[in-house]
Design an enzyme around this catalytic site. Sequence first.
Site, PDB file in Angstrom:
ATOM      1  N   ASP A 459      26.664 -14.936 -16.718  1.00 32.78           N
ATOM      2  CA  ASP A 459      27.420 -16.156 -16.435  1.00 32.78           C
ATOM      3  C   ASP A 459      27.726 -16.909 -17.718  1.00 32.78           C
ATOM      4  O   ASP A 459      28.821 -17.394 -17.916  1.00 32.78           O
ATOM      5  CB  ASP A 459      26.646 -17.054 -15.458  1.00 32.78           C
ATOM      6  CG  ASP A 459      25.254 -17.437 -15.965  1.00 32.78           C
ATOM      7  OD1 ASP A 459      24.697 -16.696 -16.793  1.00 32.78           O
ATOM      8  OD2 ASP A 459      24.735 -18.472 -15.529  1.00 32.78           O
ATOM      9  N   ARG A 463      22.909 -21.608 -22.242  1.00 31.98           N
ATOM     10  CA  ARG A 463      21.821 -22.382 -21.645  1.00 31.98           C
ATOM     11  C   ARG A 463      20.705 -21.440 -21.177  1.00 31.98           C
ATOM     12  O   ARG A 463      20.768 -20.231 -21.385  1.00 31.98           O
ATOM     13  CB  ARG A 463      22.350 -23.278 -20.524  1.00 31.98           C
ATOM     14  CG  ARG A 463      22.858 -22.530 -19.317  1.00 31.98           C
ATOM     15  CD  ARG A 463      23.237 -23.508 -18.212  1.00 31.98           C
ATOM     16  NE  ARG A 463      23.821 -22.818 -17.097  1.00 31.98           N
ATOM     17  CZ  ARG A 463      24.999 -23.130 -16.553  1.00 31.98           C
ATOM     18  NH1 ARG A 463      25.736 -24.091 -17.059  1.00 31.98           N
ATOM     19  NH2 ARG A 463      25.428 -22.459 -15.514  1.00 31.98           N
ATOM     20  N   ASP A 464      19.728 -22.006 -20.479  1.00 33.27           N
ATOM     21  CA  ASP A 464      18.520 -21.232 -20.164  1.00 33.27           C
ATOM     22  C   ASP A 464      18.716 -20.338 -18.938  1.00 33.27           C
ATOM     23  O   ASP A 464      17.812 -20.201 -18.143  1.00 33.27           O
ATOM     24  CB  ASP A 464      17.361 -22.202 -19.922  1.00 33.27           C
ATOM     25  CG  ASP A 464      17.646 -23.142 -18.759  1.00 33.27           C
ATOM     26  OD1 ASP A 464      18.794 -23.160 -18.291  1.00 33.27           O
ATOM     27  OD2 ASP A 464      16.729 -23.856 -18.330  1.00 33.27           O
ATOM     28  N   GLU A 465      19.839 -19.729 -18.774  1.00 38.70           N
ATOM     29  CA  GLU A 465      20.106 -18.974 -17.555  1.00 38.70           C
ATOM     30  C   GLU A 465      20.460 -17.528 -17.919  1.00 38.70           C
ATOM     31  O   GLU A 465      19.659 -16.629 -17.759  1.00 38.70           O
ATOM     32  CB  GLU A 465      21.248 -19.654 -16.793  1.00 38.70           C
ATOM     33  CG  GLU A 465      21.248 -19.307 -15.319  1.00 38.70           C
ATOM     34  CD  GLU A 465      22.067 -20.323 -14.523  1.00 38.70           C
ATOM     35  OE1 GLU A 465      22.380 -20.006 -13.383  1.00 38.70           O
ATOM     36  OE2 GLU A 465      22.385 -21.403 -15.027  1.00 38.70           O
ATOM     37  N   ASP A 472      30.581 -14.264 -10.353  1.00 40.17           N
ATOM     38  CA  ASP A 472      31.355 -14.332 -11.587  1.00 40.17           C
ATOM     39  C   ASP A 472      31.914 -12.954 -11.932  1.00 40.17           C
ATOM     40  O   ASP A 472      33.081 -12.805 -12.298  1.00 40.17           O
ATOM     41  CB  ASP A 472      30.475 -14.827 -12.752  1.00 40.17           C
ATOM     42  CG  ASP A 472      29.677 -16.078 -12.429  1.00 40.17           C
ATOM     43  OD1 ASP A 472      29.215 -16.212 -11.281  1.00 40.17           O
ATOM     44  OD2 ASP A 472      29.499 -16.921 -13.322  1.00 40.17           O
ATOM     45  N   TRP A 534      29.281 -13.590  -3.678  1.00 40.82           N
ATOM     46  CA  TRP A 534      28.370 -13.144  -4.748  1.00 40.82           C
ATOM     47  C   TRP A 534      27.803 -11.771  -4.373  1.00 40.82           C
ATOM     48  O   TRP A 534      28.029 -10.783  -5.078  1.00 40.82           O
ATOM     49  CB  TRP A 534      27.265 -14.178  -4.964  1.00 40.82           C
ATOM     50  CG  TRP A 534      27.633 -15.214  -5.987  1.00 40.82           C
ATOM     51  CD1 TRP A 534      27.177 -15.284  -7.267  1.00 40.82           C
ATOM     52  CD2 TRP A 534      28.546 -16.313  -5.844  1.00 40.82           C
ATOM     53  NE1 TRP A 534      27.744 -16.357  -7.920  1.00 40.82           N
ATOM     54  CE2 TRP A 534      28.590 -17.006  -7.075  1.00 40.82           C
ATOM     55  CE3 TRP A 534      29.354 -16.778  -4.798  1.00 40.82           C
ATOM     56  CZ2 TRP A 534      29.392 -18.120  -7.278  1.00 40.82           C
ATOM     57  CZ3 TRP A 534      30.147 -17.905  -5.006  1.00 40.82           C
ATOM     58  CH2 TRP A 534      30.163 -18.544  -6.224  1.00 40.82           C
ATOM     59  N   GLU A 738      33.177 -23.394 -18.091  1.00 40.40           N
ATOM     60  CA  GLU A 738      32.627 -23.188 -16.752  1.00 40.40           C
ATOM     61  C   GLU A 738      33.322 -24.069 -15.713  1.00 40.40           C
ATOM     62  O   GLU A 738      33.570 -23.653 -14.591  1.00 40.40           O
ATOM     63  CB  GLU A 738      31.133 -23.529 -16.772  1.00 40.40           C
ATOM     64  CG  GLU A 738      30.442 -23.469 -15.425  1.00 40.40           C
ATOM     65  CD  GLU A 738      28.951 -23.741 -15.514  1.00 40.40           C
ATOM     66  OE1 GLU A 738      28.517 -24.400 -16.472  1.00 40.40           O
ATOM     67  OE2 GLU A 738      28.215 -23.266 -14.632  1.00 40.40           O
ATOM     68  N   HIS A 759      32.024 -19.566 -20.047  1.00 37.10           N
ATOM     69  CA  HIS A 759      31.857 -18.886 -18.758  1.00 37.10           C
ATOM     70  C   HIS A 759      33.172 -18.138 -18.524  1.00 37.10           C
ATOM     71  O   HIS A 759      34.227 -18.731 -18.654  1.00 37.10           O
ATOM     72  CB  HIS A 759      31.744 -19.957 -17.670  1.00 37.10           C
ATOM     73  CG  HIS A 759      30.424 -20.034 -16.993  1.00 37.10           C
ATOM     74  ND1 HIS A 759      29.285 -20.432 -17.627  1.00 37.10           N
ATOM     75  CD2 HIS A 759      30.069 -19.810 -15.693  1.00 37.10           C
ATOM     76  CE1 HIS A 759      28.283 -20.447 -16.748  1.00 37.10           C
ATOM     77  NE2 HIS A 759      28.736 -20.057 -15.571  1.00 37.10           N
TER      78      HIS A 759
HETATM   79  C1  BGC Z   1      25.908 -19.908 -12.814  1.00 39.75           C
HETATM   80  C2  BGC Z   1      27.188 -19.503 -12.155  1.00 39.75           C
HETATM   81  C3  BGC Z   1      26.786 -18.838 -10.884  1.00 39.75           C
HETATM   82  C4  BGC Z   1      26.243 -19.957 -10.056  1.00 39.75           C
HETATM   83  C5  BGC Z   1      26.006 -19.682  -8.643  1.00 39.75           C
HETATM   84  C6  BGC Z   1      25.286 -20.955 -11.961  1.00 39.75           C
HETATM   85  O1  BGC Z   1      24.163 -21.506 -12.458  1.00 39.75           O
HETATM   86  O2  BGC Z   1      26.083 -20.299 -14.115  1.00 39.75           O
HETATM   87  O3  BGC Z   1      28.135 -18.980 -12.914  1.00 39.75           O
HETATM   88  O4  BGC Z   1      27.722 -18.050 -10.284  1.00 39.75           O
HETATM   89  O5  BGC Z   1      25.128 -20.529 -10.657  1.00 39.75           O
HETATM   90  O6  BGC Z   1      26.588 -20.674  -7.990  1.00 39.75           O
END
Ligand code: BGC
Length: 885
Positions: A459, A463-465, A472, A534, A738, A759
């Site tokens: 994504d 950041r911390d993800e 996506d 998703w 994003e 993003h």
């Molecule tokens: C991500 C998105 C992802 C979403 C789900 C986010 O935190 O960055 O791109 O699809 O969560 O809703």
Amino acid sequence: MKPANLRCEFMTNPIGIDVTTPRLSWTVDSDVRGDFQVAYRILATSDGGEVLWDSEKVESSQTTHVEYGGPSLAPRARVYWRVACWDAKGVASDLDECSPAFFETGLLDESLWNAEWIGLRNAGSNDMFRPSPHLRRVFGIADPVASARLYITALGLYRVWINGQLVGDDLFTPGWTDYDVRVPYQTYDVTGHLVQGENCIGAVLGDGWYSGFVGGQRMRNRWGELPELRAQLEITLEGGENMFISTDDSWQGAFGPIVVSDLLMGEDYDARRQLGEWTTANYDDSAWSMARVLSGTNATLVGKRNEPVRKAIERVAVEMTEPVPGTYVFDLGQNMVGWARLSVTGEEGDQIRLRHAEMLNPDGTIYTENLREAACVDRYTLKGGGPETYEPSFTFHGFRYVEVTGLRGKPALECITGIVVHSDCEMTGSFECSHELINQLQRNIQWGQRGNFLEVPTDCPQRDERLGWMGDAQIFARTAAFNMDAAAFLTKWMIDVRDAQSPEGAFPNVAPKIKALGGHAGWEDALGLGAPGWGDAGVIVPWQMYLCYGDTRQLEEGFDSMLRWVNFVEQCSPGLLWTDVKGWNFGDWLSINADSPGEVLATQYFAYTTALVARIARLLGRDEAEELEDLGGRIREAFNKAYVSADGKIKGETQTIYVLALQFDLLPDELRILAFEHLIRDIESKEWHLSTGFLGVTHLLPVLSRFGRFDVAYRLLTNETYPSWLYPIRHGATTIWERWDGWTEEKGFQSPGMNSFNHYAYGSVGEWMYANVGGIDIYDERPGYEQILIKPVPGGGITSAKATYDSIKGKIECDWSLNDTGIVMKVSIPANTKATVMIPSTGPVTESGKDLSEADGVHSVVQGENVTAIEIGGGRYEFASTSTD
Ligand code: BGC
């Protein structure tokens, strides 16, 4: 005619593959217009020249996905292969003139791994202090080396050297999967690294995804606590004898200069702790301790099947400012992913701190609020005594600006260089046109892809993800496959997706699957149980890959999991309306003041995905086809009954709801135009602005153009006011944001908790640009560019455009410009393909100055009112039209 570009499983000369029936592909070059391959022959030989497989002459135009037909492949087998092709006149190319390609199998069989998993325990290691273990082993080789392979992997990340020489230029090895299920390994030909006499192999480990931070919630150790190494060096001596050097408790270990290294947090490097020439044989390791045999894993080891991450681009800083005395901010001029190389001179013990950010605050300091828990800080402690350069080993950041503190004086611009890294998928597409902001949009889309194609499609990179979010990926997949050769990358990722499917059949929302630790069950639900749009990526991505690459194996291997997904969603859909979404329903994520009802969107996706699986079932000749078609029909009926009124209004009445109903063919004929008119009215009511979030955005322009409103599609594409694609670009964006409202003139930065500036999702407009502005599109009925659609539709004040695409069948080009009398269109398509070309024209069309009826390679001319439709075979053409207006 000559074969070119020989590939195996989408890669050039792969080694260490564990696909037991690999598929071979090539392209054909010919100067003759309309040339076709009428037959081919493949000759495969062993290392020693023995014939393993002679396909003999096969009467076929197939050049992609030809299955290797030799005897079953043994581990470590090197197979050379060549192709001859027969052209339309029946003349064959010379087999001997085809330079041989090769592939080599990996270990295949788990029992051939005789190496232990090793590492180094560090008593003091905690969240903040996680030094990287260095591991080494010295060994003698009595005779000259004939060949050598290194099979190597880690739980965590590794880098490896032999005799002081780095092995490979791959980064973040072994890569990212669900390490509980499978762990990739690399195979390197290291023949040239070894010498007769004393040798040394040494590796350093990092936590990476395995034991570092990833996936938010300030959580680490999702798979394990300590990185572990497993390596097996297999050497064949000239005398024929084999030697094995494997990781075991005879290796030595020490901690060194990498004091902390984490993908999200950054790296702390103390040059005073450097270990010297520790990967050479005559190094004194008397102060080192013994490595420990660790627990390893029961997961399956698999040969790496996607391109590694590599360094791609270096960027010199374009500007440096000093917003606070002693704090220097370097601008690399581009939001990018990788790290900064620091070049510095100072005293022993000086500590330089590098902080990374995508944006600046109004006062010129860096904006880091959107990084959440990711520190993104690298620290370097100098050893002193001269110029020093430093690059981190096991971290990456998403940034445009680097803040440097701790320097003794004002640095030069050369102090910081941006190193861009990404999965090394070849760039395959280019697009430019006469509209400079749209060109920047295309560059931003490509930069977004570079930044988020790092081992898995993520994504965001900052950041911390940094997770493999599937919504996506599915909306961006088609654009991705234009920009880069995404075939191997997505094939591997689809295995991660299937690995993550739940026992009930739910695809996840992110792949590789992330385990929630420490009681974060809500988070596990959010990530684990596929949301509408998703989870559906488990069907949509393989379908897009089929269209883009003609890959049916992807569909075969995924079919059962697709079926299980449809069954799962059916269980959640009383009355065939997907109202009982088990995990989270993200809806039309990040739409602008246009909330679409979750169950309407969900049911739209249920209908669409079921129809796709039905289509796939037909294609594969599966018995389930009829039942699935019937189910698809019943879902559509239920959808119409529950949510659609007789005037064509659909519950929710958002742009996305209308767009999906039209794009997914959910409405009866008589309601389509009415629904389309509601869509147009909504866009108009927003003063011709979009309001779509992630799920609507990809299909918005395709629906507008499909139903004849290119004018509205172009209006949205070229809009410069908020919200639009070009609004961020007018304000200096160099990547796709994003959110539409990530930053606005009126409000400044928005929602820092969810505000990435890199993003790719909204960049999914790229597929429409390639197809309609550039003019290169897929013909769904003959996928993989067997038949190509060339169909530019000028509009939006754009007067010229050029798109190129290196398809799996060879290079496609469409280059058009308007002039006083009409259009000039240069088109090139590969030999052994056909194209339907739609030339926008109101008058007669010529090809290279000739009437179409006399032009070589041009067939089936149909003159419409505003378009001339023709069929062409491979070759280069130049069409010119004159308008009769
Ligand atoms: C991500 C998105 C992802 C979403 C789900 C986010 O935190 O960055 O791109 O699809 O969560 O809703």
